[in-house]
Enzyme design. Structure first.
Site, mmCIF file in Angstrom:
data_model
loop_
_atom_site.group_PDB
_atom_site.id
_atom_site.type_symbol
_atom_site.label_atom_id
_atom_site.label_comp_id
_atom_site.label_asym_id
_atom_site.label_seq_id
_atom_site.Cartn_x
_atom_site.Cartn_y
_atom_site.Cartn_z
ATOM 1 N N LYS A 201 -12.389 -66.649 0.289
ATOM 2 C CA LYS A 201 -13.023 -67.322 1.439
ATOM 3 C C LYS A 201 -14.177 -68.200 0.960
ATOM 4 C CE LYS A 201 -11.366 -63.921 4.661
ATOM 5 N NZ LYS A 201 -10.974 -62.875 3.659
ATOM 6 N N ASP A 218 -21.988 -59.919 -3.165
ATOM 7 C CA ASP A 218 -21.087 -58.764 -3.086
ATOM 8 C C ASP A 218 -21.754 -57.607 -3.818
ATOM 9 O OD1 ASP A 218 -17.843 -58.428 -2.391
ATOM 10 O OD2 ASP A 218 -18.680 -56.925 -3.761
ATOM 11 N N ARG A 223 -16.938 -56.788 -9.166
ATOM 12 C CA ARG A 223 -16.258 -57.777 -8.322
ATOM 13 C C ARG A 223 -17.054 -59.085 -8.270
ATOM 14 N NH1 ARG A 223 -12.036 -55.912 -4.824
ATOM 15 N NH2 ARG A 223 -12.672 -57.288 -3.143
ATOM 16 N N ASP A 251 -26.902 -54.881 -1.891
ATOM 17 C CA ASP A 251 -26.287 -54.129 -0.802
ATOM 18 C C ASP A 251 -26.502 -54.958 0.468
ATOM 19 O OD1 ASP A 251 -25.619 -52.494 1.257
ATOM 20 O OD2 ASP A 251 -26.859 -50.797 0.641
ATOM 21 N N GLY A 252 -25.419 -55.478 1.002
ATOM 22 C CA GLY A 252 -25.514 -56.383 2.157
ATOM 23 C C GLY A 252 -26.152 -55.751 3.376
ATOM 24 N N CYS A 324 -9.357 -57.089 7.201
ATOM 25 C CA CYS A 324 -7.895 -57.175 7.055
ATOM 26 C C CYS A 324 -7.259 -55.857 7.472
ATOM 27 C CB CYS A 324 -7.491 -57.618 5.657
ATOM 28 S SG CYS A 324 -8.197 -56.623 4.348
HETATM 29 C C1 LIG Z 1 -12.680 -57.630 2.155
HETATM 30 S S1 LIG Z 1 -13.544 -57.660 0.664
HETATM 31 C C2 LIG Z 1 -14.156 -59.313 0.630
HETATM 32 C C3 LIG Z 1 -13.104 -60.328 0.302
HETATM 33 C C4 LIG Z 1 -13.688 -61.714 0.083
HETATM 34 N N1 LIG Z 1 -14.445 -62.162 1.215
HETATM 35 C C5 LIG Z 1 -12.619 -62.724 -0.220
HETATM 36 O O1 LIG Z 1 -12.231 -63.504 0.664
HETATM 37 O O2 LIG Z 1 -12.152 -62.754 -1.353
HETATM 38 C C6 LIG Z 1 -14.968 -56.743 1.010
HETATM 39 C C7 LIG Z 1 -16.009 -56.767 -0.075
HETATM 40 O O3 LIG Z 1 -17.168 -56.103 0.406
HETATM 41 C C8 LIG Z 1 -17.848 -55.594 -0.711
HETATM 42 N N2 LIG Z 1 -18.829 -54.615 -0.224
HETATM 43 C C9 LIG Z 1 -18.660 -53.316 0.080
HETATM 44 N N3 LIG Z 1 -19.808 -52.772 0.494
HETATM 45 C C10 LIG Z 1 -20.731 -53.757 0.473
HETATM 46 C C11 LIG Z 1 -22.117 -53.828 0.788
HETATM 47 N N4 LIG Z 1 -22.777 -52.768 1.228
HETATM 48 N N5 LIG Z 1 -22.747 -55.003 0.626
HETATM 49 C C12 LIG Z 1 -22.091 -56.096 0.191
HETATM 50 N N6 LIG Z 1 -20.795 -56.086 -0.149
HETATM 51 C C13 LIG Z 1 -20.119 -54.932 0.012
HETATM 52 C C14 LIG Z 1 -16.748 -55.039 -1.578
HETATM 53 O O4 LIG Z 1 -17.162 -54.942 -2.917
HETATM 54 C C15 LIG Z 1 -15.633 -56.065 -1.364
HETATM 55 O O5 LIG Z 1 -15.601 -56.981 -2.407
#
Ligand SMILES: C[S@@+](CC[C@H](N)C(=O)[O-])C[C@H]1O[C@@H](n2cnc3c(N)ncnc32)[C@H](O)[C@@H]1O
Length: 398
Positions: A201, A218, A223, A251-252, A324
């Site tokens: 994205k 992220d 990742r 951490d988002g 998703c």
């Molecule tokens: C659905 S994936 C994202 C896919 C990405 N937007 C794409 O289009 O390629 C969700 C992501 O959220 C990240 N994630 C999980 N917990 C998180 C947090 N607390 N803060 C930020 N990112 C986090 C994961 O590492 C993962 O890469």
């Protein structure tokens, strides 16, 4: 002798009773260590049958078949690449689903009509959250994503680097482009992509070539490394400077403590049960028994991420929440709670923006779930095996 007779009688009675007891109740339970374990993919299917069977009703059997079949990809064209591959891909039978959309003037399908504002309010748990449908969708002319026609399951070849080492297209679920189109990024915007890795994205957003400043984050360090690699494989170095791009691994959920009221657009593409992956791959599967706690905490994590994204947006800014998964708890449930909590805890008022115009435009390419009271969802279908992708757009009023 009497005693002997008695015990024989007792023995026969017990034997009679055993015959009456169904065999399966007589067999001792196996020890946990030796009992055959169900693989996570089977556990996921059992869970989905139980929940989506109820949630989607008669739609579930066909969605189920599609999710258990090979998914379809789209090729997101890379405008930064020097290789012009569009003609080649078109010669193979692909078309850009975005420029080949159904035009708004064409007759809209009656079952896809937007609910009235009042209906939308009534069916939402939060009565103060109005659907805003007055907005014209401005689709970036620079995002191009090629797909094979409906029913055609031809696979794309991997993209090859051009003379500058940049890849000409990125393969992704074509429905994943929709949240980026829906975000409606405009000239000069600052954008936050809160959960960005591996970067499909992010790349779609960069294709618009209108963003003044993009912040990609992220929490996973590995990742994020992958995300950086993707950026370097698709975007020339001069576009990856500190002035226009920041890559972080925070951490988002804590973003509200770092930066508030800042971004014109925020994408919260939240971690979820990644339904297709959970059905098809046992590796790194969230239905693995040892990850039960993590799975149960997902809606809270999603809520915290969305709330942080809402706080990060500026007043008047827009937030796009996407996942998703087909799960109502992880989709509409999270958005409803976030809207209430943003108002109660932070005094932020939000309005849901209708994405009906978008789904009307792309109804020839994707199957959409009918009658969602909040947001829209691409549901997998054998003839158009994209998704699931849920998306809901919110506008900050204050
Ligand atoms: C659905 S994936 C994202 C896919 C990405 N937007 C794409 O289009 O390629 C969700 C992501 O959220 C990240 N994630 C999980 N917990 C998180 C947090 N607390 N803060 C930020 N990112 C986090 C994961 O590492 C993962 O890469």
């Amino acid at each position: 002798m009497a005693l002997f007779m008695d015990s024989r009688l007792i023995l026969r009675r017990v034997t009679d009773l055993r015959c009456l007891t169904p065999r399966r109740h007589r067999v001792k339970e196996k020890w946990a260590a030796t009992r055959a374990k169900l693989p996570p993919t089977r556990l996921a299917l059992q869970h989905f049958d139980a929940t989506y069977g109820v949630q989607l009703g008669p739609l579930w059997p066909s969605v189920r078949v599609a999710m258990l079949s090979e998914r379809k990809y789209g090729a997101l064209l890379n405008n930064f690449s020097y290789d012009a591959v569009q003609a080649d891909l078109q010669a193979q039978g692909c078309r850009d689903f975005i420029s080949n959309r159904v035009e708004e003037e064409e007759e809209a399908q009656p079952h896809l009509e937007q609910k009235s504002e009042v209906e939308a309010q009534e069916s939402s748990n939060d009565v103060s959250m109005k659907m805003f449908d007055g907005q014209q969708m401005n689709l970036s002319p620079n995002i191009k994503c090629l797909v094979f026609p409906r029913g055609d399951v031809t696979r794309f070849k991997s993209a090859r680097p051009d003379t500058h080492g940049l890849l000409s297209y990125y393969l992704m679920d074509a429905a994943s482009v929709l949240p980026c189109l829906a975000l409606d990024v405009q000239e000069g915007h600052s954008v936050l992509d809160l959960c960005a890795a591996p970067g499909g994205k992010t790349l779609s957003l960069l294709q618009t070539q209108t963003i003044r400043f993009l912040c990609v984050n992220d929490m996973s360090v590995s990742r994020t490394r992958r995300l950086r690699k993707v950026l370097h494989s698709y975007v020339p170095k001069q576009f990856l400077t500190d002035e226009n791009l920041r890559v972080t691994s925070f951490d988002g959920t804590k973003w509200g403590e770092i930066e508030t009221n800042t971004f014109d657009r925020v994408l919260v593409d939240a971690p979820c049960t990644t339904d297709r992956h959970s059905l098809m791959e046992d590796d790194n599967n969230i239905f693995n028994k040892i990850r039960v706690g993590e799975r149960r905490r997902l809606p809270q994590l999603q809520l915290d991420l969305l709330l942080a994204g809402i706080q990060a947006a500026c007043p008047g800014g827009e937030i796009l929440y996407s996942t998703c998964t087909l799960s109502q708890n992880q989709n509409q449930g999270v958005v409803e709670q976030a809207v209430c909590l943003a108002r109660e805890n932070h005094g932020i008022h939000l309005q849901a923006v209708s994405l009906r115009p978008l789904i009307r435009m792309f109804r020839n390419t994707f199957h959409f779930a009918p009658d969602l009271h909040l947001g829209e969802m691409v549901i997998p279908h054998l003839a158009a095996n994209f998704g699931p992708i849920y998306m809901c757009k919110l506008k900050r009023l204050s």
